[in-house]
Design a protein around this motif. Structure first.
Motif, PDB file in Angstrom:
ATOM      1  N   MET A   1       0.838  -1.171   0.000  1.00 30.22           N
ATOM      2  CA  MET A   1       0.000   0.000   0.000  1.00 30.22           C
ATOM      3  C   MET A   1       0.889   1.242   0.000  1.00 30.22           C
ATOM      4  N   PHE A   2       0.469   2.237  -0.743  1.00 31.09           N
ATOM      5  CA  PHE A   2       1.210   3.487  -0.839  1.00 31.09           C
ATOM      6  C   PHE A   2       0.272   4.656  -0.532  1.00 31.09           C
ATOM      7  N   THR A   3       0.802   5.621   0.176  1.00 33.45           N
ATOM      8  CA  THR A   3       0.056   6.856   0.426  1.00 33.45           C
ATOM      9  C   THR A   3       0.898   8.016  -0.065  1.00 33.45           C
ATOM     10  N   THR A  62      -0.271   0.922  -5.822  1.00 30.43           N
ATOM     11  CA  THR A  62       1.052   1.097  -6.431  1.00 30.43           C
ATOM     12  C   THR A  62       1.504   2.546  -6.313  1.00 30.43           C
ATOM     13  N   ALA A  63       2.806   2.713  -6.255  1.00 29.46           N
ATOM     14  CA  ALA A  63       3.361   4.064  -6.190  1.00 29.46           C
ATOM     15  C   ALA A  63       3.053   4.830  -7.471  1.00 29.46           C
ATOM     16  N   HIS A  64       3.038   4.133  -8.596  1.00 26.67           N
ATOM     17  CA  HIS A  64       2.755   4.769  -9.876  1.00 26.67           C
ATOM     18  C   HIS A  64       1.362   5.380  -9.886  1.00 26.67           C
ATOM     19  N   HIS A  65       0.390   4.642  -9.382  1.00 28.73           N
ATOM     20  CA  HIS A  65      -0.981   5.156  -9.374  1.00 28.73           C
ATOM     21  C   HIS A  65      -1.108   6.364  -8.443  1.00 28.73           C
ATOM     22  N   VAL A  66      -0.486   6.299  -7.290  1.00 27.31           N
ATOM     23  CA  VAL A  66      -0.503   7.447  -6.374  1.00 27.31           C
ATOM     24  C   VAL A  66       0.116   8.656  -7.062  1.00 27.31           C
ATOM     25  N   ARG A  91       4.956  14.122  -0.824  1.00 26.61           N
ATOM     26  CA  ARG A  91       5.581  13.021  -0.099  1.00 26.61           C
ATOM     27  C   ARG A  91       4.902  11.710  -0.498  1.00 26.61           C
ATOM     28  N   LEU A  92       5.693  10.659  -0.575  1.00 30.61           N
ATOM     29  CA  LEU A  92       5.190   9.328  -0.881  1.00 30.61           C
ATOM     30  C   LEU A  92       5.662   8.382   0.219  1.00 30.61           C
ATOM     31  N   HIS A  93       4.731   7.601   0.737  1.00 25.73           N
ATOM     32  CA  HIS A  93       5.051   6.655   1.818  1.00 25.73           C
ATOM     33  C   HIS A  93       4.592   5.264   1.409  1.00 25.73           C
ATOM     34  N   SER A  94       5.352   4.269   1.801  1.00 28.38           N
ATOM     35  CA  SER A  94       5.012   2.870   1.558  1.00 28.38           C
ATOM     36  C   SER A  94       4.661   2.220   2.877  1.00 28.38           C
TER      37      SER A  94
END
Length: 98
Positions: A1-3, A62-66, A91-94
């Protein structure tokens, strides 16, 4: 999951000298962002009449979709002719982050 999160630092038009006038600019932007299926709110500078901070959060598998969703949000805010976008903080968090 990515936020992913965005924080927009925005200057409002000179005629937003009251909190009521400020809301008239901020509410439509937040509503438009929410139509992109993200969480959005005014998150700072509530007491200032000519400035605001708008926060956005998105969650995806996915990080790409976020990234795509956050790109669309940034384009939306940057494309508003009545606003002056000073900066965007991303910011991107996993879920694997400690």
């Amino acid at each position: 999951m990515f936020t992913g999160t965005l924080e927009f630092d925005v200057v409002l038009p000179p005629d937003s000298r009251s909190l009521k006038a400020k809301r008239a600019y901020v509410r439509p932007v937040v509503a438009a962002l929410r139509r992109l299926e993200v969480s959005a709110a005014e998150v700072g500078d509530q007491e200032l009449h000519g400035r605001t901070a708008i926060g956005v959060a998105a969650v995806a598998g996915t990080a790409h979709h976020v990234g795509e969703v956050l790109d669309a949000c940034e384009r939306l805010v940057a494309g508003r002719p009545e606003l002056e976008l000073l900066s965007v903080r991303r910011r991107l968090h996993s879920s694997d982050d400690d």
